[in-house]
Design an enzyme around this catalytic site. Structure first.
Site, PDB file in Angstrom:
ATOM      1  N   ASP A  71       0.881  -1.329   0.023  1.00 34.92           N
ATOM      2  CA  ASP A  71       0.106  -0.071   0.007  1.00 34.92           C
ATOM      3  C   ASP A  71       0.733   1.253   0.159  1.00 34.92           C
ATOM      4  O   ASP A  71       0.462   2.145  -0.792  1.00 34.92           O
ATOM      5  CB  ASP A  71      -0.932  -0.159   1.162  1.00 34.92           C
ATOM      6  N   ASP A 102       6.635   4.199   3.292  1.00 34.86           N
ATOM      7  CA  ASP A 102       6.689   5.337   4.289  1.00 34.86           C
ATOM      8  C   ASP A 102       8.417   5.348   4.343  1.00 34.86           C
ATOM      9  O   ASP A 102       9.027   5.913   3.690  1.00 34.86           O
ATOM     10  CB  ASP A 102       6.144   5.039   5.544  1.00 34.86           C
ATOM     11  N   VAL A 149      -1.849   8.909   6.963  1.00 35.08           N
ATOM     12  CA  VAL A 149      -2.627   8.555   6.129  1.00 35.08           C
ATOM     13  C   VAL A 149      -3.370   7.216   6.315  1.00 35.08           C
ATOM     14  O   VAL A 149      -2.851   6.179   6.852  1.00 35.08           O
ATOM     15  CB  VAL A 149      -2.006   8.574   4.832  1.00 35.08           C
TER      16      VAL A 149
END
Length: 185
Positions: A109, A112, A163
């Site tokens: 996904d 980071d 997020v």
């Protein structure tokens, strides 16, 4: 920053960063690049659970529509275990597909800081994969990423904020939201 207590409160205090239409357009663009780069092979398509699941499903369908076959498997490795900051990597499931000599596409996904993906990529290489690439729906905008780690295929940029949505969770909730949200700072 004090986190909201639950998902409804988080949604009430969040900005929509990317809506569903923008996300789907980004995934379609990524699929074309992946199909071109993997033409002539059947890559091992490793979904990183749980966060990568919604994105990986959509991306796989787009790639299939462009005529590239994939061999599906998954892995479940986490550093968070429900927390908001990471620790040591914990494997919940390793792929069953032999990787020796294979081209591998890791699908997750978000990139980071990249600690989990860096360790997973290193593991794939240790298993003998001939090529390991990363497809990530989102890349967080900052300069704290693990040296040498980047998404070979990145869909969208998100701000350096908390997020969630479209695979990314808020306290293990909201992964199935059809947009990407960011908490207000």
């Amino acid at each position: 920053m004090k986190l909201p207590h639950d998902l409804p409160e988080a949604l009430a205090t969040a900005d929509v960063i990317h809506d569903r239409q923008v996300i789907e357009q980004a995934i379609a663009r990524m699929a074309a690049r992946i199909r071109n780069d993997f033409a002539g092979s059947v890559p091992v398509y490793l979904t990183v659970m749980h966060g990568g699941l919604p994105f990986a499903g959509q991306l796989a369908l787009e790639i299939g529509a462009l005529g590239l076959d994939l061999e599906f498997d998954y892995l479940h490795a986490t550093r968070y275990r429900g927390a908001t900051s990471g620790g040591a990597l914990h494997w919940k499931h390793r792929p069953a597909t032999p990787l020796r000599g294979r081209r591998v596409l890791l699908v997750d996904d978000i990139v980071d800081e990249g600690h989990t993906l860096a360790e997973v990529r290193a593991w794939c290489r240790q298993q003998g994969a001939s090529d390991v690439r990363i497809a990530a729906l989102a890349v967080k905008q900052h300069d704290r990423c693990v040296a040498g780690l980047h998404a070979d295929y990145a869909g969208l940029v998100v701000p350096d904020r908390y997020v969630f949505g479209y695979g990314m969770d808020f306290k293990e909730q909201g992964r199935n939201l059809p947009a990407i949200y960011a908490l207000k700072e």
